[in-house]
Design an enzyme around this catalytic site. Structure first.
Site, mmCIF file in Angstrom:
data_model
loop_
_atom_site.group_PDB
_atom_site.id
_atom_site.type_symbol
_atom_site.label_atom_id
_atom_site.label_comp_id
_atom_site.label_asym_id
_atom_site.label_seq_id
_atom_site.Cartn_x
_atom_site.Cartn_y
_atom_site.Cartn_z
ATOM 1 N N ASN A 115 0.864 -1.181 0.000
ATOM 2 C CA ASN A 115 0.000 0.000 0.000
ATOM 3 C C ASN A 115 0.903 1.235 0.000
ATOM 4 O O ASN A 115 1.426 1.616 1.038
ATOM 5 C CB ASN A 115 -0.898 -0.025 1.250
ATOM 6 N N LYS A 119 0.081 4.181 -0.389
ATOM 7 C CA LYS A 119 -0.633 5.353 0.123
ATOM 8 C C LYS A 119 -0.427 6.545 -0.839
ATOM 9 O O LYS A 119 -0.456 6.346 -2.044
ATOM 10 C CB LYS A 119 -0.203 5.651 1.558
ATOM 11 N N HIS A 172 -9.773 0.875 4.907
ATOM 12 C CA HIS A 172 -8.519 1.196 5.597
ATOM 13 C C HIS A 172 -8.788 2.306 6.625
ATOM 14 O O HIS A 172 -9.587 3.210 6.361
ATOM 15 C CB HIS A 172 -7.466 1.639 4.580
ATOM 16 N N GLU A 206 -7.217 4.868 7.395
ATOM 17 C CA GLU A 206 -6.980 6.225 6.881
ATOM 18 C C GLU A 206 -8.112 6.678 5.952
ATOM 19 O O GLU A 206 -8.264 7.871 5.703
ATOM 20 C CB GLU A 206 -5.609 6.283 6.168
ATOM 21 N N GLU A 250 -5.719 -4.972 10.757
ATOM 22 C CA GLU A 250 -4.886 -3.771 10.815
ATOM 23 C C GLU A 250 -5.191 -2.996 12.095
ATOM 24 O O GLU A 250 -6.013 -2.046 12.069
ATOM 25 C CB GLU A 250 -5.204 -2.886 9.608
ATOM 26 N N GLY A 305 1.666 3.074 10.903
ATOM 27 C CA GLY A 305 2.287 4.369 10.615
ATOM 28 C C GLY A 305 3.511 4.704 11.435
ATOM 29 O O GLY A 305 3.904 3.974 12.348
ATOM 30 N N SER A 330 3.048 -1.667 10.607
ATOM 31 C CA SER A 330 4.488 -1.665 10.918
ATOM 32 C C SER A 330 5.179 -2.989 10.605
ATOM 33 O O SER A 330 6.092 -3.399 11.333
ATOM 34 C CB SER A 330 4.721 -1.261 12.377
HETATM 35 P P1 PGA Z 1 2.563 0.765 7.870
HETATM 36 O O1 PGA Z 1 1.119 0.871 7.217
HETATM 37 O O2 PGA Z 1 3.192 -0.510 7.370
HETATM 38 O O3 PGA Z 1 3.284 1.981 7.387
HETATM 39 O O4 PGA Z 1 2.379 0.754 9.359
HETATM 40 C C1 PGA Z 1 0.310 -0.276 7.168
HETATM 41 C C2 PGA Z 1 -1.019 0.036 6.567
HETATM 42 O O5 PGA Z 1 -1.520 1.153 6.718
HETATM 43 O O6 PGA Z 1 -1.595 -0.831 5.898
#
Ligand code: PGA
Length: 261
Positions: free
Chosen positions: A9, A11, A98, A100, A172, A178, A219
Protein backbone atom coordinates in the site's frame (compact mmCIF):
# COMPACT_ATOMS: atom_id res chain seq x y z
CA UNK A 1 1.26 -24.52 3.79
CA UNK A 2 -0.85 -21.73 2.30
CA UNK A 3 -0.05 -19.48 -0.64
CA UNK A 4 0.97 -16.10 0.70
CA UNK A 5 0.07 -12.66 -0.53
CA UNK A 6 2.07 -9.45 -0.03
CA UNK A 7 0.16 -6.27 -0.72
CA UNK A 8 2.07 -3.00 -1.02
CA UNK A 9 0.00 0.00 0.00
CA UNK A 10 1.98 2.95 -1.30
CA UNK A 11 -0.63 5.35 0.12
CA UNK A 12 0.00 8.92 -1.22
CA UNK A 13 3.57 8.07 -2.31
CA UNK A 14 5.84 8.62 -4.10
CA UNK A 15 5.67 12.30 -5.05
CA UNK A 16 6.25 11.87 -8.78
CA UNK A 17 5.31 9.48 -11.54
CA UNK A 18 9.00 8.95 -12.37
CA UNK A 19 9.75 7.86 -8.80
CA UNK A 20 6.75 5.52 -8.93
CA UNK A 21 8.17 3.95 -12.06
CA UNK A 22 11.57 3.38 -10.42
CA UNK A 23 9.99 1.98 -7.27
CA UNK A 24 7.86 -0.39 -9.30
CA UNK A 25 10.77 -1.61 -11.43
CA UNK A 26 12.90 -2.28 -8.36
CA UNK A 27 10.01 -4.01 -6.62
CA UNK A 28 9.34 -6.15 -9.68
CA UNK A 29 12.83 -7.61 -9.40
CA UNK A 30 11.77 -9.13 -6.08
CA UNK A 31 9.06 -11.04 -7.86
CA UNK A 32 11.40 -13.06 -10.02
CA UNK A 33 11.20 -16.75 -9.32
CA UNK A 34 8.32 -16.57 -6.87
CA UNK A 35 6.26 -19.75 -6.83
CA UNK A 36 3.87 -19.47 -3.93
CA UNK A 37 3.75 -15.78 -3.08
CA UNK A 38 1.59 -13.27 -4.88
CA UNK A 39 2.47 -9.58 -5.03
CA UNK A 40 -0.09 -6.81 -5.32
CA UNK A 41 0.98 -3.19 -5.73
CA UNK A 42 -1.51 -0.48 -4.78
CA UNK A 43 -0.18 2.85 -6.08
CA UNK A 44 -1.94 6.21 -5.91
CA UNK A 45 -4.78 6.15 -8.43
CA UNK A 46 -3.00 8.66 -10.67
CA UNK A 47 -0.19 6.16 -11.40
CA UNK A 48 -2.41 3.11 -11.80
CA UNK A 49 -2.45 2.92 -15.58
CA UNK A 50 1.26 3.51 -15.89
CA UNK A 51 2.12 0.87 -13.28
CA UNK A 52 -0.30 -1.54 -14.93
CA UNK A 53 1.51 -1.06 -18.25
CA UNK A 54 4.88 -1.62 -16.61
CA UNK A 55 3.59 -4.76 -14.88
CA UNK A 56 2.48 -6.10 -18.25
CA UNK A 57 6.01 -5.71 -19.56
CA UNK A 58 7.61 -7.42 -16.59
CA UNK A 59 7.77 -11.18 -17.00
CA UNK A 60 6.79 -11.73 -13.39
CA UNK A 61 3.26 -11.83 -12.18
CA UNK A 62 2.45 -8.73 -10.22
CA UNK A 63 -1.14 -7.65 -9.69
CA UNK A 64 -2.30 -4.09 -9.36
CA UNK A 65 -4.74 -2.81 -6.78
CA UNK A 66 -6.49 0.41 -5.82
CA UNK A 67 -6.56 1.96 -2.35
CA UNK A 68 -10.30 2.63 -2.36
CA UNK A 69 -13.28 2.55 -4.73
CA UNK A 70 -16.59 4.37 -4.79
CA UNK A 71 -19.74 2.27 -5.06
CA UNK A 72 -21.53 4.14 -7.84
CA UNK A 73 -20.44 3.44 -11.42
CA UNK A 74 -20.52 7.04 -12.66
CA UNK A 75 -22.19 10.35 -11.98
CA UNK A 76 -21.98 13.56 -9.99
CA UNK A 77 -19.60 12.44 -7.25
CA UNK A 78 -16.78 14.98 -7.14
CA UNK A 79 -13.39 13.49 -6.40
CA UNK A 80 -14.59 9.89 -6.35
CA UNK A 81 -13.33 7.04 -8.55
CA UNK A 82 -15.60 4.09 -9.23
CA UNK A 83 -14.64 0.44 -8.99
CA UNK A 84 -15.49 0.17 -12.67
CA UNK A 85 -13.09 2.98 -13.61
CA UNK A 86 -10.36 1.37 -11.53
CA UNK A 87 -10.88 -1.93 -13.28
CA UNK A 88 -10.62 -0.11 -16.59
CA UNK A 89 -7.27 1.29 -15.43
CA UNK A 90 -6.00 -2.21 -14.68
CA UNK A 91 -6.74 -2.86 -11.00
CA UNK A 92 -7.75 -6.36 -9.89
CA UNK A 93 -7.63 -5.79 -6.15
CA UNK A 94 -8.97 -2.98 -4.00
CA UNK A 95 -8.22 -2.09 -0.39
CA UNK A 96 -11.44 -1.20 1.43
CA UNK A 97 -12.10 0.20 4.88
CA UNK A 98 -8.52 1.20 5.60
CA UNK A 99 -8.38 3.25 8.81
CA UNK A 100 -6.98 6.22 6.88
CA UNK A 101 -10.08 6.10 4.64
CA UNK A 102 -12.26 6.08 7.74
CA UNK A 103 -10.43 8.89 9.53
CA UNK A 104 -11.67 12.41 8.68
CA UNK A 105 -8.26 13.93 9.37
CA UNK A 106 -6.79 12.02 6.44
CA UNK A 107 -9.67 12.92 4.12
CA UNK A 108 -11.69 9.82 4.83
CA UNK A 109 -15.13 9.45 6.36
CA UNK A 110 -15.85 5.83 5.60
CA UNK A 111 -18.18 3.97 7.94
CA UNK A 112 -19.01 0.27 8.11
CA UNK A 113 -22.04 1.10 5.99
CA UNK A 114 -20.09 2.79 3.18
CA UNK A 115 -17.41 0.10 3.29
CA UNK A 116 -20.20 -2.45 2.85
CA UNK A 117 -21.48 -0.60 -0.24
CA UNK A 118 -17.96 -0.41 -1.68
CA UNK A 119 -17.45 -4.09 -0.99
CA UNK A 120 -20.65 -5.05 -2.82
CA UNK A 121 -19.79 -2.84 -5.81
CA UNK A 122 -16.26 -4.25 -5.95
CA UNK A 123 -17.44 -7.85 -5.82
CA UNK A 124 -20.03 -7.15 -8.51
CA UNK A 125 -17.34 -6.15 -11.00
CA UNK A 126 -15.03 -9.04 -10.15
CA UNK A 127 -12.47 -7.36 -7.90
CA UNK A 128 -10.73 -9.14 -5.08
CA UNK A 129 -11.42 -6.78 -2.19
CA UNK A 130 -9.02 -6.49 0.73
CA UNK A 131 -11.25 -5.70 3.69
CA UNK A 132 -9.45 -4.00 6.56
CA UNK A 133 -10.57 -4.27 10.16
CA UNK A 134 -8.87 -3.25 13.37
CA UNK A 135 -9.43 -1.64 16.75
CA UNK A 136 -8.27 1.90 17.60
CA UNK A 137 -6.94 0.75 20.99
CA UNK A 138 -7.08 -2.18 23.40
CA UNK A 139 -8.58 -2.35 26.88
CA UNK A 140 -8.31 -4.84 29.71
CA UNK A 141 -12.02 -5.70 29.61
CA UNK A 142 -11.60 -6.80 25.99
CA UNK A 143 -14.29 -4.43 24.74
CA UNK A 144 -12.25 -4.12 21.56
CA UNK A 145 -13.40 -7.59 20.59
CA UNK A 146 -16.99 -6.30 20.44
CA UNK A 147 -15.77 -3.45 18.26
CA UNK A 148 -14.08 -5.93 15.91
CA UNK A 149 -17.09 -8.25 15.76
CA UNK A 150 -19.41 -5.35 14.90
CA UNK A 151 -16.99 -3.99 12.29
CA UNK A 152 -16.62 -7.33 10.50
CA UNK A 153 -20.33 -8.16 10.68
CA UNK A 154 -21.49 -4.76 9.41
CA UNK A 155 -18.94 -4.54 6.62
CA UNK A 156 -19.96 -8.01 5.42
CA UNK A 157 -23.70 -7.50 5.86
CA UNK A 158 -25.68 -9.01 2.97
CA UNK A 159 -22.60 -10.56 1.35
CA UNK A 160 -23.46 -14.05 0.10
CA UNK A 161 -21.47 -16.95 1.48
CA UNK A 162 -20.12 -17.82 -1.99
CA UNK A 163 -18.50 -14.39 -2.28
CA UNK A 164 -16.44 -14.82 0.87
CA UNK A 165 -13.67 -16.73 -0.87
CA UNK A 166 -13.03 -13.68 -3.10
CA UNK A 167 -12.38 -11.43 -0.10
CA UNK A 168 -9.05 -11.08 1.68
CA UNK A 169 -9.43 -9.95 5.26
CA UNK A 170 -6.70 -7.74 6.71
CA UNK A 171 -6.21 -7.30 10.44
CA UNK A 172 -4.89 -3.77 10.81
CA UNK A 173 -4.82 -2.61 14.44
CA UNK A 174 -4.99 1.17 14.10
CA UNK A 175 -2.52 1.67 16.96
CA UNK A 176 0.10 -0.33 15.05
CA UNK A 177 -0.05 1.62 11.78
CA UNK A 178 2.29 4.37 10.61
CA UNK A 179 5.32 6.33 11.69
CA UNK A 180 6.14 6.03 15.37
CA UNK A 181 3.84 3.05 15.90
CA UNK A 182 4.93 -0.41 17.00
CA UNK A 183 3.67 -3.56 15.32
CA UNK A 184 1.36 -5.92 17.17
CA UNK A 185 3.10 -8.99 18.54
CA UNK A 186 2.69 -12.21 16.61
CA UNK A 187 0.71 -13.52 19.59
CA UNK A 188 -1.71 -10.56 19.52
CA UNK A 189 -2.08 -11.09 15.79
CA UNK A 190 -2.68 -14.83 16.11
CA UNK A 191 -5.41 -14.32 18.74
CA UNK A 192 -7.14 -11.80 16.50
CA UNK A 193 -6.92 -14.02 13.44
CA UNK A 194 -8.58 -16.81 15.45
CA UNK A 195 -11.23 -14.40 16.70
CA UNK A 196 -11.93 -13.02 13.21
CA UNK A 197 -12.28 -16.55 11.86
CA UNK A 198 -14.78 -17.29 14.63
CA UNK A 199 -16.82 -14.20 13.69
CA UNK A 200 -16.71 -15.27 10.03
CA UNK A 201 -17.63 -18.82 10.97
CA UNK A 202 -20.65 -17.66 13.03
CA UNK A 203 -21.86 -15.70 10.01
CA UNK A 204 -20.91 -17.91 7.06
CA UNK A 205 -20.23 -21.37 8.48
CA UNK A 206 -16.96 -23.04 9.38
CA UNK A 207 -15.93 -24.37 5.99
CA UNK A 208 -16.26 -20.95 4.28
CA UNK A 209 -14.51 -19.20 7.17
CA UNK A 210 -11.60 -21.62 7.15
CA UNK A 211 -10.79 -20.83 3.53
CA UNK A 212 -10.61 -17.04 3.90
CA UNK A 213 -7.15 -15.52 3.63
CA UNK A 214 -6.38 -13.37 6.66
CA UNK A 215 -3.38 -11.07 6.47
CA UNK A 216 -1.76 -8.63 8.89
CA UNK A 217 -0.82 -4.97 8.45
CA UNK A 218 0.73 -2.42 10.78
CA UNK A 219 4.49 -1.66 10.92
CA UNK A 220 5.44 -4.86 9.11
CA UNK A 221 9.12 -4.83 8.17
CA UNK A 222 11.91 -7.19 7.25
CA UNK A 223 12.75 -7.72 10.96
CA UNK A 224 9.36 -8.84 12.27
CA UNK A 225 8.03 -10.66 9.20
CA UNK A 226 9.46 -14.07 10.12
CA UNK A 227 7.93 -13.95 13.59
CA UNK A 228 4.50 -13.17 12.12
CA UNK A 229 4.87 -16.02 9.63
CA UNK A 230 5.93 -18.48 12.32
CA UNK A 231 3.52 -17.51 15.09
CA UNK A 232 0.98 -15.02 13.75
CA UNK A 233 -1.20 -17.48 11.80
CA UNK A 234 -1.25 -15.14 8.79
CA UNK A 235 -1.57 -15.71 5.04
CA UNK A 236 0.38 -12.60 4.15
CA UNK A 237 0.79 -8.90 4.76
CA UNK A 238 -0.48 -5.44 3.95
CA UNK A 239 2.64 -3.31 3.97
CA UNK A 240 2.77 0.48 4.15
CA UNK A 241 6.11 2.22 4.80
CA UNK A 242 8.31 -0.79 4.09
CA UNK A 243 6.75 -1.13 0.63
CA UNK A 244 8.29 2.23 -0.34
CA UNK A 245 11.73 0.64 -0.08
CA UNK A 246 12.08 -2.05 -2.74
CA UNK A 247 14.84 -3.79 -0.77
CA UNK A 248 12.78 -4.03 2.41
CA UNK A 249 9.70 -5.14 0.52
CA UNK A 250 11.73 -7.82 -1.29
CA UNK A 251 12.90 -9.18 2.05
CA UNK A 252 9.29 -9.42 3.24
CA UNK A 253 8.27 -11.17 0.02
CA UNK A 254 11.20 -13.58 0.21
CA UNK A 255 10.37 -14.44 3.81
CA UNK A 256 6.84 -15.35 2.67
CA UNK A 257 8.21 -17.45 -0.16
CA UNK A 258 10.51 -19.32 2.25
CA UNK A 259 7.81 -19.86 4.90
CA UNK A 260 6.87 -23.43 5.73
CA UNK A 261 3.54 -22.39 7.28
P1 PGA B 1 2.56 0.77 7.87
O1 PGA B 1 1.12 0.87 7.22
O2 PGA B 1 3.19 -0.51 7.37
O3 PGA B 1 3.28 1.98 7.39
O4 PGA B 1 2.38 0.75 9.36
C1 PGA B 1 0.31 -0.28 7.17
C2 PGA B 1 -1.02 0.04 6.57
O5 PGA B 1 -1.52 1.15 6.72
O6 PGA B 1 -1.60 -0.83 5.90
Amino acid sequence: MSRKICIANWKMNPASSKEAEILFKNTAKAASGLKKTEIVICPPVLYLEKIKKLSGRSAKKIYIGAQDAFWKEEGAFTGQVSALQLREAGAKYVILGHSERRDHSSGGGDTNETVNKKLKASLAIGFSPVLCFGEPSRDEEHQYLNFIRKEIEECLSGIPKEALSKIIVAYEPIWAIGKGATAATAEECREMVIFARKVLSDKFGLSSAERVKIIYGGSVDERNVAEFLNNGEVDGFLVGRASLDAGKFSNIVNACEASEN
